[in-house]
Motif scaffolding. Structure first.
Motif, short mmCIF file in Angstrom:
data_model
loop_
_atom_site.label_atom_id
_atom_site.label_comp_id
_atom_site.label_asym_id
_atom_site.label_seq_id
_atom_site.Cartn_x
_atom_site.Cartn_y
_atom_site.Cartn_z
N THR A 256 33.18 32.53 69.19
CA THR A 256 32.36 32.33 68.10
C THR A 256 33.24 33.08 66.80
O THR A 256 33.65 34.26 67.19
N THR A 257 33.02 32.48 65.64
CA THR A 257 33.21 33.54 64.60
C THR A 257 31.84 33.99 64.03
O THR A 257 31.00 33.17 63.84
N ARG A 258 31.62 35.22 63.61
CA ARG A 258 30.53 35.79 63.42
C ARG A 258 30.78 36.10 61.92
O ARG A 258 31.74 36.75 61.64
N ILE A 259 29.42 36.01 61.14
CA ILE A 259 29.44 36.54 59.79
C ILE A 259 29.47 38.22 59.83
O ILE A 259 28.85 38.79 60.87
N THR A 260 29.95 38.71 58.72
CA THR A 260 29.87 40.22 58.86
C THR A 260 28.47 40.78 58.90
O THR A 260 27.66 40.30 58.50
N GLY B 198 30.05 43.86 52.78
CA GLY B 198 30.40 42.36 52.76
C GLY B 198 29.33 41.59 52.28
O GLY B 198 29.29 40.51 51.95
N LEU B 199 28.27 41.77 52.84
CA LEU B 199 26.89 40.87 52.75
C LEU B 199 26.66 40.77 51.10
O LEU B 199 26.09 39.91 50.73
N THR C 209 36.45 27.56 52.47
CA THR C 209 36.33 29.14 52.70
C THR C 209 37.20 29.62 53.70
O THR C 209 37.27 28.53 54.84
N GLY C 210 37.47 30.98 53.99
CA GLY C 210 38.33 31.34 54.93
C GLY C 210 37.48 31.70 56.20
O GLY C 210 36.32 31.58 56.18
N ALA C 211 37.72 32.36 57.31
CA ALA C 211 37.16 32.78 58.41
C ALA C 211 37.03 34.30 58.41
O ALA C 211 36.51 34.88 59.20
N GLY C 212 37.30 34.89 57.27
CA GLY C 212 36.83 36.38 57.20
C GLY C 212 35.26 36.52 57.14
O GLY C 212 34.57 35.71 56.75
N GLY C 213 35.00 37.61 57.49
CA GLY C 213 33.61 37.81 57.69
C GLY C 213 32.72 37.74 56.36
O GLY C 213 31.78 37.01 56.50
N ALA C 214 33.12 38.14 55.14
CA ALA C 214 32.45 37.88 53.95
C ALA C 214 32.38 36.64 53.56
O ALA C 214 31.39 36.03 53.10
N SER C 215 33.74 35.91 53.78
CA SER C 215 33.68 34.46 53.49
C SER C 215 32.61 33.70 54.18
O SER C 215 31.92 32.79 53.73
N LEU C 216 32.65 34.06 55.57
CA LEU C 216 31.62 33.40 56.40
C LEU C 216 30.14 33.71 56.18
O LEU C 216 29.44 32.50 56.13
N ALA C 217 29.88 34.77 55.52
CA ALA C 217 28.59 35.14 55.06
C ALA C 217 28.20 34.25 54.11
O ALA C 217 27.12 33.62 53.76
N LYS D 281 38.61 23.74 41.29
CA LYS D 281 38.26 23.95 40.03
C LYS D 281 37.70 25.64 39.76
O LYS D 281 37.94 25.90 38.79
N LEU D 282 37.08 26.15 40.87
CA LEU D 282 36.67 27.49 40.78
C LEU D 282 37.38 28.18 41.96
O LEU D 282 36.87 28.00 43.23
N ALA D 283 38.52 29.10 41.67
CA ALA D 283 39.00 29.78 42.82
C ALA D 283 38.45 31.09 42.82
O ALA D 283 38.62 32.02 41.83
N MET D 284 37.73 31.70 43.68
CA MET D 284 36.96 32.98 43.68
C MET D 284 37.74 34.00 44.76
O MET D 284 38.08 33.49 45.92
N ILE D 285 38.03 34.97 44.43
CA ILE D 285 38.48 36.07 45.44
C ILE D 285 37.25 37.03 45.59
O ILE D 285 36.56 37.43 44.83
N ILE D 286 36.91 37.08 46.97
CA ILE D 286 36.11 38.15 47.32
C ILE D 286 36.77 39.61 47.82
O ILE D 286 37.55 39.11 48.96
N ALA D 287 36.73 40.62 47.53
CA ALA D 287 37.46 41.76 48.14
C ALA D 287 36.58 42.91 47.70
O ALA D 287 36.05 42.95 46.35
N PRO D 288 36.57 44.02 48.25
CA PRO D 288 35.95 45.25 48.27
C PRO D 288 36.78 45.77 47.04
O PRO D 288 37.87 45.81 46.95
N LEU D 289 36.01 46.82 46.33
CA LEU D 289 36.76 47.41 45.21
C LEU D 289 37.71 48.48 45.85
O LEU D 289 38.80 48.73 45.01
#
Lengths: 291, 467
Positions: free
Chosen positions: B201-205, B210-211, B235-243, B364-372
């Protein structure tokens, strides 16, 4: 406003640097149980530097020092007091003398540093049977004591009983703590709900604490902060009622009435005080309005 | 029935006519559980064939033995879309004479189709195949789901060898790649380790930061004006993306929004969204977990797509160009919104674009999620160590302390500000990060190019220097 207080281990820079965004009204940077004896110095330095160089935004900073039966607590205070924390949490506080010991050392430091007297408050952590029995004396032992805090985990060990989710084993301690704090005129905070995977249980536990009269509740997981904040925030119904109370009082005064009633019930001083507290919280939460 | 079924990998290699100096290819659907690339390379090395160009859609840590084949000049050139740290760090240290050419998941099939990167022999690890080479990833003990990235290899390589551990009678039912492309079939005991192919299983973070970012990401989508019936999403399979996918599902169900499709690498979370009615279809180029594999096998609305259909700019049309929103990650983002996903902050290779640039260009909308910041390193910097995806294709950066909108997208900026989201200029986010972490020194580079980053249209986007 301290609805939620979130414990953060003092030796985890990744977590501390995000402290202000985790939603808690206060964070308790922990130098005690969360930190192994071999890590005490590094945690102390990290917490000191975080307080010195980082902003915590609207989040109040409390530091849990090591208990006075260790060699660490004075060093903790030496490092932390110059950073002007809002509150120091001395753990395992069992007597008024324990409070006075910490109080005296903080006074020494304040004087040495040229700080305003009693600038730093105390929130003694009561987590023994003796501490519970002495709760009122602890709460009134010093001007510095702004609140008392119940630690359920150590307490149940001291009581020789098992800590349960329902918390029947600490119900006496909870009630006693609230009574002692209110008698001493200070705030009182509840022990954390320790099952971090139980997203429902935290609501039940927080609602119970609120019903007993606790001012707020602590958490060991950021996942519980939202629930605690929700439970300890006034509802819109509470806020509406508080404004109605204040309006009725205003009209009553204008009309020169000695006693004022709202919806058939007399409004006495405690009701007004509670209404004022509710409005203050509502304003802080951005839910206030023109009276 | 035919002469395609041969006894061993070595026999297939010999029959294919593979010689020194030629080009071979592999797909990466078996991910870190793949046995096939290493087994084939060992056979090739034992046969004395050298100086090969290796064209692998991705290279994982399990492929670390490639280092030895590079040292022995069995492999002298690599084309890939992603390389994890085990080999990536060796490449960064200057292991190869010729630079690695990094492409994207869309750029690779483009260059294969256009003949820019011809393949002499393609090796296709197939979880199920018949003796004629009809094959699929949906069935068998090593099932991986989609075989999307293997399609251009099958279609354009001069010779195609299918390697399977589940040989079934001809004709197999439900094939993905048809026999018309396949020259030889080899049965082996195992093509991979199922535990490494897809996770159970892939799990959310559970990471609170991340949440928080995921919640903000969903608010950005909500207020972008794009979340309406017909919505398309990746979306990707990274924890925050899955969340974020999980929170988005709640919003779509609450508001009764029925989307069109979700695409890309598919996880159980997107399968749940399909089942719940959030989307009409899943367009699957790669499965990430067992739930996705089960879904692509049983649900006709969960469709396998080739790498060309997914993202190739040379295709008549591609899925990425129909995307409304894509959520992507980053190891670094700079104040021009350029994104690095190839190297870490020390400049060491540990990733690659995959579909990053393709989806960023198409959506149309490319979003990056990344911690600072990660540990003590700021993620928002003046200049990224490597430009993987150009800032012109990025609309918004979501961090735990605020949202930075690319000034090119003024409409989005206004929408998010109106919605009360914490919109902050990206320079301020950078300053905020540096206030906490300090400004790190940039790694010292030798000036020797160890990799080229080739954009999806074939132009050189950046180079990576040895560290």
């Amino acid at each position: 406003m301290r609805r939620s207080m979130l414990f953060l281990p003092g030796n985890t820079p990744n977590i501390i640097q995000n402290a202000e965004i985790l939603g808690a009204d206060a964070v308790i940077l922990d130098l005690e149980d969360a930190v192994a004896p071999t890590e005490k110095d590094s945690a102390r330095i990290l917490v000191r530097n975080a307080m010195r160089y980082m902003g915590f935004g609207r989040c109040e900073v409390i530091v849990r020092i090591n208990s006075i039966d260790t060699d660490f607590w004075r060093k903790d205070l030496d490092a932390i007091i110059p950073q002007r924390p809002s509150l120091i949490m001395p753990p395992k506080t069992a007597t008024a003398e324990d409070v006075k010991t910490v109080d005296a050392y903080i006074s020494e430091l304040e004087e040495k540093l040229g700080m305003e007297k009693n600038a730093v408050g105390l929130i003694p952590l009561i987590e023994t049977a003796l501490g519970v029995e002495n709760a009122f004396k602890i709460a009134s032992a010093s001007k510095r004591v702004k609140a008392i805090f119940l630690g359920g985990e150590d307490l149940t060990a001291d009581l020789h009983c098992k800590r349960t989710k329902e918390g029947n084993e600490i119900s006496y301690a909870r009630a006693r703590m609230v009574c002692a704090a209110r008698a001493a005129g200070v705030e009182v905070y509840d022990t954390p709900f320790t099952d971090v995977n139980d997203d429902e249980g935290i609501y039940t536990d927080a609602e119970y604490a609120k019903s007993l009269g606790f001012t707020g509740k602590s958490a060991i997981s950021p996942r519980h902060v939202k629930a605690i904040n929700e439970v300890f925030s006034p509802s819109m119904k509470d806020i509406d009622y508080a404004y109605e109370v204040m309006e009725a009082i205003r009209i009553g005064k204008e009309q020169g009435k000695g006693a004022v009633a709202l919806r058939g019930k007399m409004i006495d001083a405690p009701i007004v005080a509670r209404a004022q507290q509710t409005i203050e919280m509502a304003v802080e939460l951005g839910l206030g309005r023109e009276a | 029935m035919n002469g395609k079924l041969v006894q061993s990998i070595r026999e297939a290699i010999a029959l294919s006519g593979l010689k020194s100096g030629m080009s071979i290819s592999f797909h990466h659907h078996l991910r870190n559980g793949d046995y096939t690339l290493n087994r084939v390379m060992n056979e090739i090395a034992a046969m004395g064939i050298r100086e090969l160009t290796l064209n692998a859609s991705s290279i994982f840590d399990t492929h670390a033995p490639l280092e030895e084949h590079i040292r022995n000049h069995v492999v002298t050139k690599i084309n890939t879309n992603y390389m994890s740290a085990a080999l990536g760090h060796r490449i960064s240290e200057g292991l190869m004479d010729a630079p690695v050419d990094f492409r994207t998941h869309g750029g690779r099939p483009r260059d294969i189709a256009l003949g820019n990167t011809p393949i002499d022999v393609a090796f296709i690890a197939a979880p199920t195949a018949d003796c004629a080479g009809n094959c699929s990833g949906k069935y068998g003990p090593s099932a991986c789901g989609s075989l999307g990235y293997a399609f251009p290899d099958a279609m354009y390589a001069k010779k195609v060898i299918v390697i399977t551990d589940n040989l079934v009678p001809y004709p197999m039912k439900g094939w993905s790649i048809p026999e018309i492309y396949v020259d030889y079939v080899v049965e082996v005991d195992a093509i991979g380790n199922p535990a490494g192919i897809v996770s159970g299983t892939t799990r959310i973070t559970r990471d609170p930061v991340g949440l928080i970012m995921a919640e903000t990401a969903v608010k950005v989508i909500q207020h972008s004006g794009l979340l309406q019936d017909g919505f398309s999403f990746q979306t990707g399979a990274g924890g925050a993306s899955l969340a974020a996918a999980s929170f988005l599902k709640d919003v779509m169900l609450r508001d009764g929004i029925r989307g069109s499709f979700a695409s890309g690498g598919i996880t159980g979370y997107l399968v749940d969204m399909l089942s719940a009615g959030c989307f009409e279809s899943l367009m699957d180029v790669q499965c990430f977990d067992l739930k996705a594999v089960e879904s692509i096998r049983t649900n006709p609305a969960h469709q396998e797509i080739s790498a060309m259909q997914y993202a190739s700019p040379a295709a008549a049309s591609a899925v990425v160009d129909k995307l409304d929103v894509v959520i992507l990650g980053a190891t670094e983002v700079d104040t021009d919104f350029n994104v690095n996903v190839h190297t870490d902050s020390s400049g060491m290779i540990m990733g690659g674009s995959g579909g990053h640039s393709d989806t960023a260009a198409g959506a149309k909308l490319a979003m990056i999620i990344a911690p600072l910041f990660r540990a003590r390193l700021p993620i928002v910097t003046d200049h990224v160590s490597c430009i993987s995806t150009p800032g012109r294709d990025i609309d918004v950066l979501v961090t735990q302390r605020g949202v930075a909108v690319n000034p090119k997208n003024q409409e989005l900026m206004l929408r998010l500000k109106d919605a009360g989201l914490p919109v902050i200029p990206i320079d301020e986010l950078k300053t905020m990060a540096e206030c906490i972490t300090g400004k790190p020194n940039k790694p010292v580079r030798s000036g020797r190019t160890v990799a080229n980053v080739i954009y999806r249209d074939g132009t050189l986007m950046d180079t990576i220097q040895s560290v």
